[in-house]
Structures are given as C-alpha cells and as structure tokens.
Design a protein around this motif. Structure first.
Motif, mmCIF file in Angstrom:
data_model
loop_
_atom_site.group_PDB
_atom_site.id
_atom_site.type_symbol
_atom_site.label_atom_id
_atom_site.label_comp_id
_atom_site.label_asym_id
_atom_site.label_seq_id
_atom_site.Cartn_x
_atom_site.Cartn_y
_atom_site.Cartn_z
ATOM 1 N N GLY A 64 0.810 -1.214 0.000
ATOM 2 C CA GLY A 64 0.000 0.000 0.000
ATOM 3 C C GLY A 64 0.844 1.267 0.000
ATOM 4 O O GLY A 64 0.456 2.287 -0.573
ATOM 5 N N PHE A 90 -1.352 6.890 9.369
ATOM 6 C CA PHE A 90 -1.236 6.837 7.911
ATOM 7 C C PHE A 90 -1.417 8.199 7.250
ATOM 8 O O PHE A 90 -0.981 8.405 6.117
ATOM 9 C CB PHE A 90 -2.131 5.727 7.330
ATOM 10 C CG PHE A 90 -1.589 4.385 7.753
ATOM 11 C CD1 PHE A 90 -0.452 3.862 7.173
ATOM 12 C CD2 PHE A 90 -2.158 3.682 8.818
ATOM 13 C CE1 PHE A 90 0.103 2.663 7.604
ATOM 14 C CE2 PHE A 90 -1.614 2.479 9.252
ATOM 15 C CZ PHE A 90 -0.478 1.968 8.646
ATOM 16 N N CYS A 175 -7.312 0.468 4.028
ATOM 17 C CA CYS A 175 -8.076 -0.311 5.002
ATOM 18 C C CYS A 175 -9.585 -0.192 4.763
ATOM 19 O O CYS A 175 -10.378 -0.417 5.657
ATOM 20 C CB CYS A 175 -7.720 0.137 6.416
ATOM 21 S SG CYS A 175 -8.168 -1.083 7.654
ATOM 22 N N LYS A 198 -5.888 -6.470 2.196
ATOM 23 C CA LYS A 198 -6.985 -6.144 3.116
ATOM 24 C C LYS A 198 -8.316 -6.564 2.479
ATOM 25 O O LYS A 198 -8.431 -7.706 2.050
ATOM 26 C CB LYS A 198 -6.905 -4.677 3.472
ATOM 27 C CG LYS A 198 -5.506 -4.374 4.065
ATOM 28 C CD LYS A 198 -5.513 -3.421 5.180
ATOM 29 C CE LYS A 198 -4.084 -3.047 5.517
ATOM 30 N NZ LYS A 198 -3.958 -2.481 6.822
HETATM 31 N N1 PMP Z 1 -2.650 3.179 4.604
HETATM 32 C C1 PMP Z 1 -3.413 2.522 5.482
HETATM 33 C C2 PMP Z 1 -4.709 3.113 5.911
HETATM 34 C C3 PMP Z 1 -2.975 1.286 5.968
HETATM 35 O O1 PMP Z 1 -3.726 0.618 6.839
HETATM 36 C C4 PMP Z 1 -1.750 0.750 5.541
HETATM 37 C C5 PMP Z 1 -1.248 -0.587 6.041
HETATM 38 N N2 PMP Z 1 -1.633 -0.949 7.299
HETATM 39 C C6 PMP Z 1 -1.006 1.494 4.614
HETATM 40 C C7 PMP Z 1 -1.499 2.689 4.169
HETATM 41 C C8 PMP Z 1 0.301 0.993 4.119
HETATM 42 O O2 PMP Z 1 0.127 -0.190 3.429
HETATM 43 P P1 PMP Z 1 1.299 -1.281 3.361
HETATM 44 O O3 PMP Z 1 1.561 -1.744 4.736
HETATM 45 O O4 PMP Z 1 0.691 -2.352 2.491
HETATM 46 O O5 PMP Z 1 2.468 -0.630 2.735
#
Ligand code: PMP
Length: 394
Positions: A64, A90, A175, A198
């Motif tokens: 993500g 985030f 998410c 997710k």
């Molecule tokens: N944005 C949100 C809202 C997330 O929950 C996450 C991962 N938990 C990310 C970005 C980053 O994604 P990733 O861990 O797959 O890099």
C-alpha cells in the motif's frame, strides 16, 4: 486441523480458498495469452469495485505504501501545496511521502486521537492555505479508515469540499476499499488506492491505484518529469493499456500469481455485489462493537459516527494488558496490538474485512472472552457473544 488459527488482524486477513489456490498454480509467463486475458479482466473489474467507470487502474507489485508513493510521485511537483486530513499514523505517512516529492504539506488534525477534524476545520484549512507563498492547495489526501485509530472519515463530504475548492482529492483506501462504502466517481474522488492484503482479499504484494480523469490530466500536464523511476506512470500507463487491450507488454515483471489471485477475488467481490458487501461489513462491525461494549471495553474512535466498519480498536479494560492477546491466540484467534505511538500499549485491534462471516466473529468474541477469563478479568462467559448475537439478529 487442531492448530488452525483465525487471522483477524487489520491485514493481511483470511483469504478465500479459491484465491489461495490461484496463488499455488504453476506460474504462467507474464505474456502468455491466458495471463494477458486475466490481467485485462482484473483491470476492468477494479473499475467496478472502485465504482469508477472512467478511471485508469494501475496494478503494480508493491504494498500500500507504494500505492501512496505512486499517487504522490505522479501528481506532485516541487512547490505544490498539499493538505492532509489526518486521523492517525497513515495521515502522517502520506504527509512524509508528499514532502519527499517536494510538496509543502499542511496537516489538518483531529482534535483528539480517535476523532476526525470537522468539515468546518477542513473548509477553513482549504480557504486559508498556510503555505509560504500563500498559494492554494493542489491536492488533499483523506485516509478513509486509519488503521492506527480505526477512525473512518466522511469521504463523500470531504471529497465534495475538495472539489468545491478545486483540489485533487486522493483517498487512501488501504483499510477500506471493498469493505467500506466508497463511490469513487460519484463522490468526486480523483484517485483512490489500496493494497491487496486487506478487504480486496489477496495475499500481500499488490499496490492498486485507480486514477480518475482529473488525476490523469494533472499527470499529463506536469511540467517536470516524475522523479521516481519505478512509480512513474509514464512507464506503467502503456503497460496497463496494453493488458486491457489484451496485448502482452512488459516494463517490470508482474507478480503473475498474485494477479491470477486478484482476478479470482475481484470476481467473488462482484458476485457478492458492492452494496451487499458494504452492508455485510456494517453488520459484522456492529456485532463486534456491541460485543466489545458488553465486555466493558471502550474504543479508540470517540463515537459510532467516526468508527470504521473494517476493524475495531478496543482499549484494554483496567487491569488488562497486551499479554491477553497471547491468551486469545491460544484460544485460536490472532489479533493485533496497538499501532498509534501515543496510545500503543493501551489498545488492540480486530480486523473484520474481506471474506469475514458471522461464524468468524463469534469465534473472535468467544476467544476474547476466554482470554479475558484466563487472566482473571471478571466477565460472565457468553456476555459478549450474546450482545453480538443480538446485534446480528436485529
Ligand atoms: N494506509 C493505510 C490506511 C494502511 O492501513 C496501511 C497498512 N496498514 C497502509 C497505508 C500501508 O500499506 P502497506 O503496509 O501495504 O504498505
């Protein structure tokens, strides 16, 4: 399988057997006709899942964070101003990424952890940019569900505000996409992004970005080249267009099995139907939250209005610590600890998205009750289960 445990964290989640079977298939060439067909179909299905019929999907190996990086790398030029609607960790991350590409970033933060900034605060921020040059914002980012707080934002209203102020509206839906209601085109969201692990329901490894016409226009009218090599749409756009036209193409080797699996999961999502899927996530979430309340636990989101449907973030009751998660795991369910640095040790997180069903959440509540009982937290067995059952029956 006596050691089977349910993985109920906010990603990666439990995956459908059909999806996992696609992961285990003999790997095809990335230019084999059957793979080209699958990739093309997956791109078409993404538009349906994001409810963005006019948008351009990008499917690239990464997580993500790469999807966020792609949005910033392709839409931001040095000196642009960006507003981050910040509801947790985030939002901080998006701010950092935007800065990395030269943006001047302003955060509009929730007054307390567990809340969202009000629409008025966001409107004021949009109207009075606190940038050095006084220039208006080019972009606004919204985290639909911040996984560190389980807070959901009102994307529909925020996107409408963004459009009113002529900013590009970018939604981190990592998410939320395919769990929370998100109508990308109807709500005026210019770019929405997620990751495979997710609610999209595919093992980790895919960054998914869906860019609407205004985002693509902003990309095409850039004055400076994109500085990231791997994230550059100049490289990826012809690849996505080729696969959708059922032509083999190559820039970086696609994660072939993940894309086969993505196509299976997207088919299942569309078979369920987006409206039914949003409703199932609401219903499951209500039941989990009712059980958590019945067990005497408060939650990080300050009200039901700002609480996500894809996960629940309960505070540990007084006298209970993180070690209870080990007992819950012994009872067969893996949950996640806290993530927000300011409250990390005080809460835990239950993911309930994707193929999650009512039996899964009853197993979760049962395991939480057993874990609590084992550490001597006084609660009558079945209290949480009864509340969940009642919510499900309502
Ligand atoms: N944005 C949100 C809202 C997330 O929950 C996450 C991962 N938990 C990310 C970005 C980053 O994604 P990733 O861990 O797959 O890099």
């Amino acid at each position: 399988m006596k050691d089977r445990q349910l993985l109920m964290i906010p990603g990666p989640i439990e995956f459908a057997p059909e999806v996992l079977r696609a992961m285990g298939m003999p790997t095809t060439s990335h230019v084999a006709p059957n793979f080209v067909e699958v990739f093309g179909t997956a791109l078409e299905r993404l538009r349906e899942v994001f409810l963005a019929p006019e948008a351009q999907p990008f499917v690239v190996a990464g997580s993500g964070t790469l999807a966020m990086d792609m949005a910033a790398a392709n839409l931001i030029e040095p000196g642009d101003a960006a507003l981050v609607v910040n509801t947790g960790v985030f939002g901080d991350r998006f701010g950092e990424i935007l800065q990395r590409y030269g943006a001047e970033v302003t955060h509009v933060r929730a007054p307390v952890i567990g809340d969202t900034p009000s629409l008025d605060e966001v409107r004021t921020a949009l109207e009075t940019p606190s940038t050095s040059s006084g220039q208006g914002y080019k972009m606004m980012t919204i985290t639909q569900v911040d996984t560190s707080t389980a807070v959901a934002t009102d994307v529909k209203a925020l996107a409408a505000l963004g459009r009113e102020h002529d900013v590009l509206v970018v939604v981190d839906g990592v998410c939320s996409v395919a769990g929370e209601e998100l109508r990308q085109e109807a709500w005026g969201v210019d770019l929405a992004l997620t990751a495979s692990q997710k609610a999209i329901g595919v093992p980790p490894g895919l960054a998914l970005v869906v860019a609407g016409p205004r985002a693509m226009e902003a990309f095409r009218s850039r004055k400076s080249p994109v500085v990231s090599y791997y994230a550059d749409w100049t490289k990826w756009l012809p690849i996505m267009e080729a696969y959708e036209a059922r032509q083999p193409s190559y820039f970086g080797t696609p994660p072939v099995n993940l894309i086969w699996a993505l196509n299976v999961s997207l088919e299942q999502i569309l078979e369920e139907g987006m409206e039914a899927r949003f409703e199932r996530h609401r219903r499951i979430s209500k039941a989990v939250k009712a059980a958590i309340a019945a067990l005497g636990m408060a939650q990080v989101p300050v009200s039901a209005k700002v609480a996500a449907n894809t996960l629940t973030a309960p505070y540990f009751p007084d006298g209970v610590e993180r070690s209870v998660l080990g007992h819950i795991k012994e009872a067969g369910v893996i949950l996640a600890g806290g993530l927000h640095p300011e409250i990390r040790s005080r809460y835990f997180r239950i993911g309930h998205m994707g193929v999650v069903n009512t039996s899964d959440i009853l197993a979760v509540i049962g395991a939480i009750e057993r874990g609590l009982a084992e550490i001597g937290y006084g609660v009558d067995a079945g209290t949480g289960l009864a509340a969940a059952q009642e919510a499900l029956a309502a």
